[in-house]
Scaffold this motif. Structure first.
Motif, PDB file in Angstrom:
ATOM      1  N   PHE A 114       0.827  -1.206   0.000  1.00 20.42           N
ATOM      2  CA  PHE A 114       0.000   0.000   0.000  1.00 20.42           C
ATOM      3  C   PHE A 114       0.866   1.262   0.000  1.00 20.42           C
ATOM      4  O   PHE A 114       0.541   2.246  -0.665  1.00 20.42           O
ATOM      5  CB  PHE A 114      -0.928   0.011   1.214  1.00 20.42           C
ATOM      6  CG  PHE A 114      -1.892  -1.142   1.254  1.00 20.42           C
ATOM      7  CD1 PHE A 114      -2.451  -1.644   0.098  1.00 20.42           C
ATOM      8  CD2 PHE A 114      -2.236  -1.732   2.464  1.00 20.42           C
ATOM      9  CE1 PHE A 114      -3.330  -2.713   0.120  1.00 20.42           C
ATOM     10  CE2 PHE A 114      -3.120  -2.804   2.500  1.00 20.42           C
ATOM     11  CZ  PHE A 114      -3.663  -3.294   1.332  1.00 20.42           C
ATOM     12  N   GLY A 115       1.961   1.239   0.742  1.00 20.18           N
ATOM     13  CA  GLY A 115       2.782   2.434   0.860  1.00 20.18           C
ATOM     14  C   GLY A 115       3.703   2.679  -0.317  1.00 20.18           C
ATOM     15  O   GLY A 115       4.087   3.823  -0.570  1.00 20.18           O
ATOM     16  N   GLN A 116       4.062   1.613  -1.039  1.00 21.83           N
ATOM     17  CA  GLN A 116       5.005   1.776  -2.143  1.00 21.83           C
ATOM     18  C   GLN A 116       4.316   1.689  -3.505  1.00 21.83           C
ATOM     19  O   GLN A 116       4.438   2.606  -4.316  1.00 21.83           O
ATOM     20  CB  GLN A 116       6.108   0.722  -2.038  1.00 21.83           C
ATOM     21  CG  GLN A 116       6.983   0.900  -0.811  1.00 21.83           C
ATOM     22  CD  GLN A 116       8.089  -0.136  -0.703  1.00 21.83           C
ATOM     23  OE1 GLN A 116       8.465  -0.776  -1.672  1.00 21.83           O
ATOM     24  NE2 GLN A 116       8.611  -0.312   0.504  1.00 21.83           N
ATOM     25  N   VAL A 117       3.565   0.616  -3.742  1.00 23.39           N
ATOM     26  CA  VAL A 117       2.950   0.443  -5.055  1.00 23.39           C
ATOM     27  C   VAL A 117       1.650   1.238  -5.158  1.00 23.39           C
ATOM     28  O   VAL A 117       1.449   2.023  -6.098  1.00 23.39           O
ATOM     29  CB  VAL A 117       2.699  -1.047  -5.350  1.00 23.39           C
ATOM     30  CG1 VAL A 117       2.076  -1.213  -6.737  1.00 23.39           C
ATOM     31  CG2 VAL A 117       3.996  -1.836  -5.250  1.00 23.39           C
ATOM     32  N   SER A 118       0.742   1.077  -4.188  1.00 20.49           N
ATOM     33  CA  SER A 118      -0.529   1.811  -4.246  1.00 20.49           C
ATOM     34  C   SER A 118      -0.306   3.310  -4.197  1.00 20.49           C
ATOM     35  O   SER A 118      -0.955   4.072  -4.921  1.00 20.49           O
ATOM     36  CB  SER A 118      -1.441   1.385  -3.081  1.00 20.49           C
ATOM     37  OG  SER A 118      -1.918   0.078  -3.267  1.00 20.49           O
ATOM     38  N   ASN A 119       0.613   3.751  -3.349  1.00 18.26           N
ATOM     39  CA  ASN A 119       0.898   5.183  -3.262  1.00 18.26           C
ATOM     40  C   ASN A 119       1.449   5.711  -4.582  1.00 18.26           C
ATOM     41  O   ASN A 119       1.010   6.755  -5.077  1.00 18.26           O
ATOM     42  CB  ASN A 119       1.906   5.440  -2.139  1.00 18.26           C
ATOM     43  CG  ASN A 119       2.442   6.853  -2.158  1.00 18.26           C
ATOM     44  OD1 ASN A 119       1.688   7.821  -2.287  1.00 18.26           O
ATOM     45  ND2 ASN A 119       3.755   6.990  -2.049  1.00 18.26           N
ATOM     46  N   SER A 120       2.413   5.001  -5.164  1.00 16.75           N
ATOM     47  CA  SER A 120       3.001   5.454  -6.429  1.00 16.75           C
ATOM     48  C   SER A 120       1.948   5.509  -7.533  1.00 16.75           C
ATOM     49  O   SER A 120       1.932   6.443  -8.343  1.00 16.75           O
ATOM     50  CB  SER A 120       4.140   4.516  -6.837  1.00 16.75           C
ATOM     51  OG  SER A 120       5.166   4.520  -5.866  1.00 16.75           O
ATOM     52  N   ASN A 121       1.067   4.514  -7.550  1.00 14.20           N
ATOM     53  CA  ASN A 121       0.026   4.489  -8.579  1.00 14.20           C
ATOM     54  C   ASN A 121      -1.008   5.587  -8.350  1.00 14.20           C
ATOM     55  O   ASN A 121      -1.431   6.270  -9.295  1.00 14.20           O
ATOM     56  CB  ASN A 121      -0.648   3.123  -8.588  1.00 14.20           C
ATOM     57  CG  ASN A 121      -1.662   2.994  -9.697  1.00 14.20           C
ATOM     58  OD1 ASN A 121      -1.364   3.188 -10.873  1.00 14.20           O
ATOM     59  ND2 ASN A 121      -2.900   2.688  -9.336  1.00 14.20           N
ATOM     60  N   ALA A 122      -1.435   5.791  -7.103  1.00 12.03           N
ATOM     61  CA  ALA A 122      -2.394   6.860  -6.815  1.00 12.03           C
ATOM     62  C   ALA A 122      -1.790   8.220  -7.124  1.00 12.03           C
ATOM     63  O   ALA A 122      -2.474   9.123  -7.634  1.00 12.03           O
ATOM     64  CB  ALA A 122      -2.826   6.796  -5.347  1.00 12.03           C
ATOM     65  N   HIS A 123      -0.502   8.381  -6.816  1.00  8.92           N
ATOM     66  CA  HIS A 123       0.201   9.620  -7.150  1.00  8.92           C
ATOM     67  C   HIS A 123       0.158   9.871  -8.652  1.00  8.92           C
ATOM     68  O   HIS A 123      -0.053  10.997  -9.113  1.00  8.92           O
ATOM     69  CB  HIS A 123       1.647   9.524  -6.651  1.00  8.92           C
ATOM     70  CG  HIS A 123       2.548  10.567  -7.189  1.00  8.92           C
ATOM     71  ND1 HIS A 123       3.397  10.347  -8.258  1.00  8.92           N
ATOM     72  CD2 HIS A 123       2.759  11.859  -6.822  1.00  8.92           C
ATOM     73  CE1 HIS A 123       4.080  11.436  -8.519  1.00  8.92           C
ATOM     74  NE2 HIS A 123       3.722  12.373  -7.658  1.00  8.92           N
ATOM     75  N   GLU A 124       0.337   8.812  -9.421  1.00 12.62           N
ATOM     76  CA  GLU A 124       0.245   8.934 -10.872  1.00 12.62           C
ATOM     77  C   GLU A 124      -1.163   9.351 -11.294  1.00 12.62           C
ATOM     78  O   GLU A 124      -1.344  10.228 -12.141  1.00 12.62           O
ATOM     79  CB  GLU A 124       0.621   7.591 -11.516  1.00 12.62           C
ATOM     80  CG  GLU A 124       0.507   7.544 -13.021  1.00 12.62           C
ATOM     81  CD  GLU A 124       1.553   8.371 -13.743  1.00 12.62           C
ATOM     82  OE1 GLU A 124       1.318   8.728 -14.915  1.00 12.62           O
ATOM     83  OE2 GLU A 124       2.608   8.659 -13.140  1.00 12.62           O
TER      84      GLU A 124
END
Length: 349
Positions: A114-124
């Protein structure tokens, strides 16, 4: 035929390495046992070891246009996030037959995703031009009780990065444990002030903080009603752990860098020297190119497959190890400062 590292990364490569940890975690939630440890080992160690051993990045793309499938992958990652957080993950953590060691391992694996992949994707997603994609990214942040980031990141961080006006730019010598509460509260307030200013200019415009806060409360209420107090406890723990991962990324990617102040009081434009990049290929694929951070600040609307390192240009801040490794290092302030402070001073000089 060019070697793999001499070519830009394809959307298929991003899909493979961004979806893989989520699929491992889905198997862990469904089947338990060795799948839990496989997911944790991949998220928490194996990928970082690969990046450390093969410290190379793939080539910069030759064009700005997003290739086919770019947005589809972002949507799939967001849907996988919702399934893992609100359905599979919490239900699996509450299984009575799950041992404590496996429960902790699953919690850590989910939190890292959640903190690395989900965050990076949501940021995108919150930087995409489509209103639907923005709302999808904002929904990911809302489920992590971090909805205000959708406002603060775009309206405050991108405008004031590497200046004292940005709560999410870490100061030289500031430890992560001091930065985390300061930046969390500061970005919440700064984002709220920015949204209030926009709403004051347009009285018919509702303040999205009503959604950020109300959506978070709604998520907590649903989890409590469906899964009880224990489920709510795990949910709050996962959200806090994921938020720490997100703030670690901000801390690492801007630590100690400053924009010069001009004679007229304004700060110089944002440039490559105001963000730390990481060229490592596997974490870049898993985190949809979030480690190519300086180009993102230069071109916020540029889709992740089109981000560049431009290593042939002017010298820019480069992290010595991959972004996840540096985030882990940042939790140990003395070691972090020993590694990073001299690099900061070289970039300032």
């Amino acid at each position: 035929m060019p070697a793999p590292f001499d070519r830009p990364a394809s959307v298929a490569a991003f899909a493979l390495f961004a979806l893989l940890p989520g699929l491992l975690l889905a198997a862990a939630c469904l089947f338990g046992g060795p799948w839990i440890w496989a997911a944790l080992i991949w998220m928490g160690g194996a990928s970082q070891i690969v990046d450390t051993v093969i410290a190379r990045g793939f080539a910069d793309p030759g064009r700005d246009e997003a290739p086919p499938g770019t947005d589809l992958l972002s949507v799939l990652l967001a849907l996988l996030h919702f399934l893992l957080l609100l359905v599979g993950g919490l239900a699996a953590l509450l299984q009575p037959e799950l041992g404590m060691a496996s429960r902790i391992a699953l919690f850590l694996g989910l939190g890292l995703f959640f903190g690395q992949v989900s965050n990076s994707n949501a940021h995108e997603l919150i930087h995409r031009g489509s209103r639907a994609l923005f709302r999808l990214g904002a929904a990911v942040y809302v489920t992590l009780l971090f909805g205000h980031h959708s406002s603060a990141h775009r309206l405050v961080h991108h405008r004031h990065v590497a200046t004292p006006l940005d709560p999410n730019s870490a100061r030289l010598g500031e430890s992560f444990w001091h930065f985390f509460p300061r930046a969390w509260a500061g970005s919440f307030r700064a984002g709220l002030a920015a949204e209030r200013a926009l709403s004051a200019a347009r009285p018919d415009r509702p303040n999205p903080y009503l959604v950020w806060i109300g959506g978070g409360l709604a998520c907590c209420t649903v989890v409590l009603l469906v899964l009880g107090p224990a489920g709510l406890g795990w949910y709050l723990g996962l959200c806090l752990y994921a938020q720490m991962q997100m703030m670690l990324a901000d801390y690492v990617q801007h630590y100690g860098l400053e924009r010069a102040r001009r004679a007229d009081g304004r700060y110089e434009p944002v440039g490559p020297r105001h963000s730390w990049d990481a060229p490592h290929f596997l974490s870049s694929l898993m985190m949809v190119n979030a480690p190519r951070h300086s180009d993102h600040h230069a071109h916020p609307g540029r889709a992740y497959p089109a981000l560049r390192l431009e290593r042939a240009g002017k010298p820019r801040p480069m992290l010595p190890w991959s972004l996840p490794v540096m985030a882990a290092l940042a939790m140990w302030p003395r070691i972090w400062r020993r590694v990073m402070d001299r690099r900061v001073m070289r970039m300032r000089g």
